[in-house]
Design a protein around this motif. Structure first.
Motif, mmCIF file in Angstrom:
data_model
loop_
_atom_site.group_PDB
_atom_site.id
_atom_site.type_symbol
_atom_site.label_atom_id
_atom_site.label_comp_id
_atom_site.label_asym_id
_atom_site.label_seq_id
_atom_site.Cartn_x
_atom_site.Cartn_y
_atom_site.Cartn_z
ATOM 1 N N GLU A 16 0.793 -1.450 0.021
ATOM 2 C CA GLU A 16 0.001 -0.076 -0.076
ATOM 3 C C GLU A 16 0.685 1.228 -0.047
ATOM 4 O O GLU A 16 0.700 2.130 -0.680
ATOM 5 N N ALA A 17 1.895 1.441 0.494
ATOM 6 C CA ALA A 17 2.594 2.489 0.973
ATOM 7 C C ALA A 17 3.661 2.648 -0.312
ATOM 8 O O ALA A 17 4.135 3.879 -0.224
ATOM 9 N N GLY A 18 4.009 1.630 -0.692
ATOM 10 C CA GLY A 18 5.107 1.672 -1.879
ATOM 11 C C GLY A 18 6.525 1.881 -1.027
ATOM 12 O O GLY A 18 6.889 1.668 0.039
ATOM 13 N N ALA A 19 7.466 2.579 -1.747
ATOM 14 C CA ALA A 19 8.671 2.991 -1.134
ATOM 15 C C ALA A 19 9.195 4.512 -1.859
ATOM 16 O O ALA A 19 8.818 4.570 -3.041
ATOM 17 N N ASP A 20 9.608 5.131 -0.861
ATOM 18 C CA ASP A 20 10.195 6.383 -1.147
ATOM 19 C C ASP A 20 11.523 6.582 -1.164
ATOM 20 O O ASP A 20 12.153 6.576 -0.025
ATOM 21 N N VAL A 21 12.326 6.754 -2.114
ATOM 22 C CA VAL A 21 13.632 6.809 -2.324
ATOM 23 C C VAL A 21 13.977 8.376 -2.499
ATOM 24 O O VAL A 21 13.586 9.181 -3.324
ATOM 25 N N HIS A 22 15.105 8.836 -1.850
ATOM 26 C CA HIS A 22 15.666 10.152 -2.181
ATOM 27 C C HIS A 22 16.965 10.339 -2.534
ATOM 28 O O HIS A 22 17.979 9.359 -2.316
ATOM 29 N N ILE A 23 17.168 11.137 -3.520
ATOM 30 C CA ILE A 23 18.400 11.116 -4.589
ATOM 31 C C ILE A 23 19.025 12.388 -4.251
ATOM 32 O O ILE A 23 18.415 13.346 -4.409
ATOM 33 N N THR A 24 20.083 12.447 -3.747
ATOM 34 C CA THR A 24 21.061 13.597 -3.986
ATOM 35 C C THR A 24 22.421 13.689 -4.769
ATOM 36 O O THR A 24 23.095 12.687 -4.516
ATOM 37 N N ALA A 25 22.389 14.395 -5.676
ATOM 38 C CA ALA A 25 23.556 14.488 -6.610
ATOM 39 C C ALA A 25 24.661 15.545 -6.308
ATOM 40 O O ALA A 25 24.083 16.815 -6.419
ATOM 41 N N THR A 26 25.757 15.252 -6.243
ATOM 42 C CA THR A 26 27.018 16.390 -5.774
ATOM 43 C C THR A 26 27.816 16.321 -6.375
ATOM 44 O O THR A 26 28.554 15.301 -6.778
ATOM 45 N N VAL A 27 28.518 17.420 -6.939
ATOM 46 C CA VAL A 27 29.558 17.460 -7.732
ATOM 47 C C VAL A 27 30.765 17.034 -6.680
ATOM 48 O O VAL A 27 30.898 17.762 -5.640
ATOM 49 N N ALA A 28 31.490 16.146 -7.047
ATOM 50 C CA ALA A 28 32.689 15.607 -6.087
ATOM 51 C C ALA A 28 33.988 16.089 -6.625
ATOM 52 O O ALA A 28 34.700 16.410 -5.718
ATOM 53 N N LYS A 29 34.227 15.865 -7.891
ATOM 54 C CA LYS A 29 35.528 16.181 -8.234
ATOM 55 C C LYS A 29 35.707 16.497 -9.780
ATOM 56 O O LYS A 29 35.223 16.018 -10.709
ATOM 57 N N ASP A 30 36.592 17.607 -10.095
ATOM 58 C CA ASP A 30 36.880 18.180 -11.341
ATOM 59 C C ASP A 30 38.091 16.994 -11.803
ATOM 60 O O ASP A 30 39.171 16.987 -11.049
ATOM 61 N N LEU A 31 37.885 16.303 -12.847
ATOM 62 C CA LEU A 31 38.731 15.159 -13.380
ATOM 63 C C LEU A 31 39.674 15.748 -14.512
ATOM 64 O O LEU A 31 40.334 15.210 -15.001
ATOM 65 N N GLY A 32 39.201 17.116 -15.082
ATOM 66 C CA GLY A 32 40.092 17.812 -16.055
ATOM 67 C C GLY A 32 39.522 17.578 -17.282
ATOM 68 O O GLY A 32 38.605 16.696 -17.414
ATOM 69 N N GLU A 33 39.666 18.290 -18.219
ATOM 70 C CA GLU A 33 39.263 18.034 -19.605
ATOM 71 C C GLU A 33 37.574 18.087 -19.813
ATOM 72 O O GLU A 33 37.063 17.266 -20.664
ATOM 73 N N GLY A 34 37.095 18.927 -18.790
ATOM 74 C CA GLY A 34 35.773 18.927 -18.973
ATOM 75 C C GLY A 34 34.914 17.798 -18.177
ATOM 76 O O GLY A 34 33.620 17.739 -18.175
ATOM 77 N N LEU A 35 35.508 16.944 -17.685
ATOM 78 C CA LEU A 35 35.049 15.721 -17.031
ATOM 79 C C LEU A 35 34.685 16.186 -15.442
ATOM 80 O O LEU A 35 35.650 16.552 -14.832
ATOM 81 N N TRP A 36 33.699 15.810 -14.823
ATOM 82 C CA TRP A 36 33.363 15.822 -13.591
ATOM 83 C C TRP A 36 32.837 14.487 -13.022
ATOM 84 O O TRP A 36 32.042 13.933 -13.768
ATOM 85 N N ARG A 37 33.031 14.487 -11.682
ATOM 86 C CA ARG A 37 32.444 12.952 -11.026
ATOM 87 C C ARG A 37 31.331 13.612 -10.106
ATOM 88 O O ARG A 37 31.583 14.500 -9.244
ATOM 89 N N ILE A 38 30.319 13.067 -10.365
ATOM 90 C CA ILE A 38 29.079 13.303 -9.551
ATOM 91 C C ILE A 38 28.774 12.141 -8.683
ATOM 92 O O ILE A 38 28.746 10.746 -9.037
ATOM 93 N N ASP A 39 28.849 12.402 -7.406
ATOM 94 C CA ASP A 39 28.261 11.431 -6.306
ATOM 95 C C ASP A 39 26.932 11.114 -6.069
ATOM 96 O O ASP A 39 26.406 12.461 -6.111
ATOM 97 N N LEU A 40 26.306 10.378 -6.199
ATOM 98 C CA LEU A 40 24.980 10.266 -5.843
ATOM 99 C C LEU A 40 24.603 9.456 -4.274
ATOM 100 O O LEU A 40 25.249 8.442 -4.194
ATOM 101 N N LYS A 41 23.913 10.050 -3.700
ATOM 102 C CA LYS A 41 23.416 9.524 -2.465
ATOM 103 C C LYS A 41 22.122 8.938 -2.448
ATOM 104 O O LYS A 41 21.230 9.913 -2.788
ATOM 105 N N VAL A 42 21.616 7.728 -2.269
ATOM 106 C CA VAL A 42 20.499 7.384 -2.667
ATOM 107 C C VAL A 42 19.986 6.462 -1.247
ATOM 108 O O VAL A 42 20.564 5.599 -0.969
ATOM 109 N N THR A 43 19.002 6.968 -1.036
ATOM 110 C CA THR A 43 18.526 6.604 0.457
ATOM 111 C C THR A 43 17.160 6.137 0.498
ATOM 112 O O THR A 43 16.299 6.714 -0.182
ATOM 113 N N LEU A 44 16.832 5.206 1.458
ATOM 114 C CA LEU A 44 15.284 4.614 1.694
ATOM 115 C C LEU A 44 15.147 4.957 3.283
ATOM 116 O O LEU A 44 15.730 4.401 3.945
#
Length: 136
Positions: free
Chosen positions: A92-120
């Motif tokens: 009945e209630a299902g499940a609610d997942v929360h996602i936060t996307a944070t810029v973690a690191k400049d890898l150079g040459e226009g590339l970036w690492r994005i970290d995702l925190k995914v919680t229930l």
């Protein structure tokens, strides 16, 4: 298009709701009809707390806010996660997942690492969830 990013910047927060209907639709689209995703009795017989969301559904949902932020799925050049905890989907209630996307690191040459925190609730369901994005 180029994006101005800085380490520690939160680029997206998103709440996703999974219902049993979501699981049925995903099963049809993916072809994954494993009964643990729609039958409580089968899930419990194999030691699970109940019906679980598909791992790939959770993973795909988690990256969507990043795709939305950058506006082009082609900017995602790598995406990896570690499945750390299942996502039980209550009848009945299902499940609610929360996602936060944070810029973690400049890898150079226009590339970036994005970290995702995914919680229930308070529990992390995807660990070491990271995307490499071409931002320039």
């Amino acid at each position: 298009m180029s994006f101005a990013l800085s380490e520690g910047q939160v680029i997206a927060e998103y709440d996703a709701h999974f219902s049993r209907d979501s699981l049925v639709r995903y099963a049809g689209a993916s072809g994954d009809f494993n009964a643990i995703h729609y039958r409580d009795d089968v899930a419990q017989q194999v030691g699970l707390p109940g019906v679980l969301a598909h791992g790939m559904l959770t993973m795909g949902t988690a990256i969507q806010p990043v795709v939305d932020f950058f506006g082009d799925p082609g900017r995602i050049v790598d995406y990896q996660v570690r499945f750390t905890r299942p996502v039980p989907v209550n009848t009945e209630a299902g499940a609610d997942v929360h996602i936060t996307a944070t810029v973690a690191k400049d890898l150079g040459e226009g590339l970036w690492r994005i970290d995702l925190k995914v919680t229930l609730g308070e529990q992390t369901v995807l660990g070491k969830s990271q995307a490499i994005v071409r931002a320039a």
